[in-house]
Structure formats: C-alpha cells, structure tokens
Scaffold this active site. Structure first.
Site, PDB file in Angstrom:
ATOM      1  N   ASP A  98      33.945  38.802  40.983  1.00  0.00           N
ATOM      2  CA  ASP A  98      35.269  38.953  41.581  1.00  0.00           C
ATOM      3  C   ASP A  98      36.107  39.967  40.808  1.00  0.00           C
ATOM      4  O   ASP A  98      36.804  40.797  41.389  1.00  0.00           O
ATOM      5  CB  ASP A  98      36.027  37.612  41.575  1.00  0.00           C
ATOM      6  CG  ASP A  98      35.918  36.854  42.880  1.00  0.00           C
ATOM      7  OD1 ASP A  98      34.934  37.084  43.611  1.00  0.00           O
ATOM      8  OD2 ASP A  98      36.809  36.028  43.160  1.00  0.00           O
TER       9      ASP A  98
ATOM     10  N   GLU B  39      36.282  37.350  53.586  1.00  0.00           N
ATOM     11  CA  GLU B  39      36.234  38.506  52.690  1.00  0.00           C
ATOM     12  C   GLU B  39      35.526  39.670  53.389  1.00  0.00           C
ATOM     13  O   GLU B  39      36.079  40.760  53.559  1.00  0.00           O
ATOM     14  CB  GLU B  39      35.481  38.114  51.421  1.00  0.00           C
ATOM     15  CG  GLU B  39      35.090  39.253  50.502  1.00  0.00           C
ATOM     16  CD  GLU B  39      34.052  38.803  49.489  1.00  0.00           C
ATOM     17  OE1 GLU B  39      34.436  38.577  48.326  1.00  0.00           O
ATOM     18  OE2 GLU B  39      32.863  38.670  49.866  1.00  0.00           O
TER      19      GLU B  39
END
Length: 378
Positions: free
Chosen positions: A245, A55
């Site tokens: 998220d 990420e």
C-alpha cells in the site's frame, strides 16, 4: 503539462506508443486483467486474489477517461453500480470493496480509496464526455459519492482533522489514501457547501504526510495513526512497515507537486515533499527491482521467522511509483531521479499471478511521466 520522458530524450512518438501499448496490454492483451462481466459490464480482476475491488475498478475507470475509452469506462462503471453499490444495510450508500467476478459481494464494507478514485474518474468523465441519464450522469454521481463520504452515519473522513480513515469507523489512516491533489479538484467541482472542507482536507493531508514519512528514508507505513506514527494493525501484522500500500504515497506526492507546485501557498509543502522524494529516490537508486525488500520505515529490511529478509511482493509496482515520485524531486537528486525513470522505462509490464496491482501502478506512472495525467486539460 510536463513530459518527463520527453525531457530525458525519448521521442514523442515512442512515448505515445509506449503509453498506448501499456493500456492495450492491461485491457486487451494476452496478460490483461480486464474481463467482461454479466449484463454488459466489465471489471478489473485482482489476479492475486481472484476478485474485483473498488480499488481496481476506480483505477481502471480513471485510466479509461485519461485514455478516452468511454466504452470501457461505462462498462466498468455499470459493474460498480450493479454489483458493488450497497442499497441497504449499515453501509448503505457506499461500494462493497470486494466482489466475485459473478457480482456476488465478498464484503459489505467499503475501502475509502475506491470512493475517492470513483469520484475523480466520474468528474473527469462528465467534463470530457458530458453527462447522460441515470448512472451515466457522471457529475451527479461524483457529487453523490462525496456527499456520502462526508455525511454518512459512519463517515470516511474524520471531520475534526479532515483526515481520511483506513475504513469508516476506525481511528487511524492509510497514508497512501491521502490524495490531496484530488481534494483540490473536488473543492472546485463539488457542491459549494462542501468546497471548504475539501480545501481543508488537501492541506491536512499534506501536513499529515510530512509527519508520516520517515525523515531520512522518505518511507511511509501502510497504516498510520492520525499523528502519523505507524500502526501495525492486523492480521496479518506488519502494516506499520513500508510495503505494498505504502508505495503509492510517494507517487501521490509526485502527482501533487506536478499539479500544484506553481501555487504560491504551496511552497512550504513543495520543499518538504521535495525532501521526501529525494530521500526515497536516493535510497532506491542503486537497488535493482529484483532485490527490493519489505522494509521498516527506517529502511531496515524486515526479517522472516527463519532470519531471511522478506522480499517485496510488488517490485514492478514499487519501481513504477518511484518513477512517479521523481516528479517531486529537487535538483539535488536529479541524477538519481533520471536513473530511476530510465530503469522504469526499460522495465516491461509484469506478467503472472500478481500482475494486477503492479501494472495499475505502472500505467499511472506512464501517464504521469508522459504528461497525460492532467485533469485540468481533460
């Protein structure tokens, strides 16, 4: 490309300085989370978990290409290839989602958001700097990553629905992984044989997010089933709520509108995305960041065992993504959209243990609102 900060009266000089200062703080300042690794590599550290993640690595690479820092980009990409790429095992061809700073793998599975950001960053690097040899043949690697995502024995996308999975092999998704704006770019730049799939994936993701975002609050869950309904997969439980998220979903909608709303075939999505963005912005317009909570997607705060309301873990990150979400707002929410963007402008980067995730989202919002997050002009 639209420069929202400029539209709100900030000068070009102060906008450019703010973007440059934010980048410097992340990569070189006292509170940076960009560090040198082994063998001429560098990595982003997740300061809350003390590891390097696909990420963050892919986020950092995209920031570097947008800010024209090939030196940092190449060091991060070399770390990803040297220490994250899996040359063997049942996930061969993917990148391990978490490794220690010394390069030792903490996991032997991938996280699909890393792969899609890697591919986008590499495509743009090839366009901006040209392709070199080996791992620095950026375009070749971008296409290789996308081929693997689709044709691996355990693919990252559900072929029937064209929806991205939370991880390969599972039967649900993460709404914040849906980067329809990237997929449009992939369709134009990847292997011709895969172009139609990426166009279909862009449309499928737009339809999916309209279902996954609550019709009154605009909030999406962290994880959701392929029909858009929340999935509270654990441990820990609670991933069906609007939490860390999920903040990225609105930001992605804002960027998709910024890049593609001029296309005639986009009108139906533009209207639906405008409603989602308006709902999110209106919900949070008068809530200060320090009062942000963890929410059910209907907007009700999540309670802890003692009855208190759980606080947001990444309040600065949420504010940043709301500012980016405002790019999709309709005129009906213009006043609150401006309020959110000005509050974001007045908010400094986060310091301390949790600064990594918040400040990644912060930097992307800075780039988007200053007109610098534009792949077609790289």
């Amino acid at each position: 490309m639209k420069n929202t900060f400029l539209d709100y009266g900030y000068s070009k000089e102060e906008i450019d300085n703010r973007v440059n200062d934010s980048f410097y703080a992340i990569f070189e300042g006292m509170n940076r989370f960009f560090f040198d690794g082994l063998n001429d590599t560098s990595y982003f550290m997740d300061t809350g978990n003390c590891d390097a993640r696909t990420e963050g690595m892919s986020y950092g690479m995209l920031m570097c290409v947008l800010m024209n820092r090939k030196d940092f980009f190449d060091r991060m990409w070399k770390f990803a290839v040297d220490f994250m790429y899996m040359n063997e095992g049942y996930m061969k061809g993917y990148f391990a989602w978490s490794v220690a700073p010394d390069g030792k793998k903490n996991a032997f599975g991938p996280a699909p958001d890393g792969e899609e950001f890697f591919a986008m960053a590499l495509f743009l690097a090839g366009k901006k700097w040209g392709d070199g040899e080996g791992i620095y043949n950026y375009t070749s690697w971008a296409k290789k990553i996308l081929r693997t995502c689709l044709h691996h024995e355990i693919p990252m996308w559900d072929k029937k629905s064209a929806l991205i999975k939370f991880v390969p092999g599972c039967a649900f998704s993460d709404p914040s992984y849906h980067l329809m704006h990237f997929y449009e770019y992939f369709a134009k730049n990847t292997d011709e044989s895969e172009s139609a799939f990426w166009s279909r994936a862009a449309e499928a993701s737009r339809r999916y997010l309209i279902k996954a975002c609550h019709p009154e609050t605009g909030m999406s869950p962290e994880y959701a089933n392929f029909d858009g309904s929340p999935n509270s997969y654990g441990p820990p439980e609670g991933h069906g709520d609007f939490y860390s998220d999920a903040y990225r979903t609105g930001a992605n909608i804002g960027l998709d509108v910024l890049w593609h709303s001029g296309a005639l075939q986009y009108d139906e999505y533009r209207n639906a995305f405008g409603k989602i963005a308006d709902n999110l912005i209106n919900f949070f317009a008068d809530i200060p960041a320090e009062a942000f909570k963890k929410y059910k997607i209907d907007g009700s705060p999540v309670k802890l065992a003692d009855g208190s309301e759980e606080k947001a873990l990444h309040p600065v990150g949420l504010l940043a993504t709301l500012a980016q979400t405002s790019l999709a707002c309709t005129p009906a929410a213009a006043k609150n959209a401006e309020k959110i963007v000005r509050r974001f402008w007045e908010t400094p980067l986060r310091t301390g243990e949790r600064r990594y995730y918040d400040n990644c989202l912060y930097m992307f919002a800075m780039l988007a609102l200053s007109g610098k997050y534009e792949p077609y002009n790289v």
